[in-house]
Design an enzyme around this catalytic site. Sequence first.
Site, short mmCIF file in Angstrom:
data_model
loop_
_atom_site.label_atom_id
_atom_site.label_comp_id
_atom_site.label_asym_id
_atom_site.label_seq_id
_atom_site.Cartn_x
_atom_site.Cartn_y
_atom_site.Cartn_z
CB VAL A 83 -20.25 15.61 26.91
CG1 VAL A 83 -19.29 16.62 27.53
CG2 VAL A 83 -20.69 14.57 27.92
CE1 TYR A 123 -17.05 5.76 36.32
CE2 TYR A 123 -15.57 4.28 37.49
CZ TYR A 123 -15.91 5.55 37.08
OH TYR A 123 -15.12 6.62 37.43
N1 LIG Z 1 -15.18 10.28 42.73
C1 LIG Z 1 -14.40 9.24 42.48
O1 LIG Z 1 -14.08 8.42 43.38
C2 LIG Z 1 -13.87 9.00 41.10
C3 LIG Z 1 -12.90 8.01 40.92
C4 LIG Z 1 -12.39 7.78 39.65
C5 LIG Z 1 -12.84 8.53 38.59
N2 LIG Z 1 -13.81 9.49 38.79
C6 LIG Z 1 -14.24 10.27 37.62
O2 LIG Z 1 -14.07 11.65 37.90
C7 LIG Z 1 -14.98 12.41 37.11
C8 LIG Z 1 -15.73 13.40 38.00
O3 LIG Z 1 -16.50 12.64 38.92
P1 LIG Z 1 -16.98 13.21 40.33
O4 LIG Z 1 -16.64 12.18 41.33
O5 LIG Z 1 -16.53 14.61 40.52
O6 LIG Z 1 -18.58 13.12 40.10
P2 LIG Z 1 -19.77 14.15 40.29
O7 LIG Z 1 -19.60 14.99 41.50
O8 LIG Z 1 -20.99 13.31 40.14
O9 LIG Z 1 -19.61 15.12 39.02
C9 LIG Z 1 -19.89 14.67 37.73
C10 LIG Z 1 -19.97 15.88 36.83
O10 LIG Z 1 -20.24 15.40 35.49
C11 LIG Z 1 -21.33 16.17 35.00
N3 LIG Z 1 -22.08 15.49 33.95
C12 LIG Z 1 -22.86 14.38 34.03
N4 LIG Z 1 -23.40 14.13 32.84
C13 LIG Z 1 -22.97 15.09 31.99
C14 LIG Z 1 -23.19 15.40 30.63
N5 LIG Z 1 -23.99 14.67 29.87
N6 LIG Z 1 -22.56 16.49 30.08
C15 LIG Z 1 -21.76 17.25 30.83
N7 LIG Z 1 -21.53 17.04 32.13
C16 LIG Z 1 -22.13 15.97 32.70
C17 LIG Z 1 -22.20 16.47 36.22
O11 LIG Z 1 -23.09 17.53 35.93
P3 LIG Z 1 -24.52 17.69 36.71
O12 LIG Z 1 -24.20 18.36 38.01
O13 LIG Z 1 -25.33 18.52 35.78
O14 LIG Z 1 -25.07 16.31 36.89
C18 LIG Z 1 -21.10 16.83 37.21
O15 LIG Z 1 -20.67 18.15 37.01
C19 LIG Z 1 -15.88 11.39 36.41
O16 LIG Z 1 -15.41 11.16 35.10
C20 LIG Z 1 -15.71 10.14 37.26
O17 LIG Z 1 -15.96 8.95 36.55
C21 LIG Z 1 -14.31 9.74 40.02
#
Ligand SMILES: NC(=O)c1ccc[n+]([C@@H]2O[C@H](COP(=O)([O-])OP(=O)(O)OC[C@H]3O[C@@H](n4cnc5c(N)ncnc54)[C@H](OP(=O)(O)O)[C@@H]3O)[C@@H](O)[C@H]2O)c1
Length: 242
Positions: A64, A165
Amino acid sequence: MSDKIEKIALVSGANRGIGAAVVAGLAKAGVHVLLGARDLAAGEATAAPLRAAGGSVTAVQLDVTDPQSVAALAEKLADDYGHIDILVNNAGVGLDYVPGMSPVEKMEATLAINVVGGLRLTEAMLPLLEKSAAARIVNVSSELASFGLRHDPAWEHHDKVMPIYAASKAAVNALTVGYALALAPKGIKVNAICPGYTATAATNFMPDRTVEQAAVVILQMALLENDGPTGGFYNDQGALPW
Ligand SMILES: NC(=O)c1ccc[n+]([C@@H]2O[C@H](COP(=O)([O-])OP(=O)(O)OC[C@H]3O[C@@H](n4cnc5c(N)ncnc54)[C@H](OP(=O)(O)O)[C@@H]3O)[C@@H](O)[C@H]2O)c1
């Protein structure tokens, strides 16, 4: 598993974590899912078992932060499908605790992915979403961006201080409200959600909330009926304070 594909969805950051669970859930609901991954091989590794289980899932290259990657994907989807019905802006990072970066560097990198990246992808996909009969955009935000909760000393995450964040996700919330208003005449619903504090790489796999639990509210907002809300902020318990 449904035999009939009725909708097409694009999920960013879907090779792992919550995004991968959203892809699995949408595929189970009979949606054809485009699994966005920066590394196409990683995306394909996630897509293959979902396809083997009967899901209609195609991995696509998507960074992105890269205008060329986003433009190339929009062109490919226009050629291959002519429209999409669901966009889940899930790709995101939290860099507050990363060592070796100044706060300004962290903010610039976080905004580039969480805010500018999501905006870039939304804008590129709008022409395809406008061709859907009932398009939905789900912006993956966080309760940490809620000013209402932040000011409540009894809130369970009161001790989590991640200003960079939180600011990025507050911007995501503001975009959600603005785009929901702007796109309402076109029947496109735009909602922000918090998946809950979930065990993924982003949280060092703390606590014990699963990605499947996190995906529930995202799936709900992605598959909203026409009488569903727009311009809101939700978790799986209901509406969240801004
Ligand atoms: N986990 C939580 O507790 C939590 C709570 C609230 C909100 N969230 C939100 O939920 C969403 C998913 O998070 P997650 O916990 O599943 O984290 P995660 O396991 O770290 O996954 C993040 C994903 O985003 C991708 N990404 C990072 N930079 C990118 C870029 N420039 N272009 C496209 N994709 C990119 C990563 O790809 P790569 O594998 O290539 O790095 C990975 O697929 C995020 O928006 C996060 O802020 C998470």
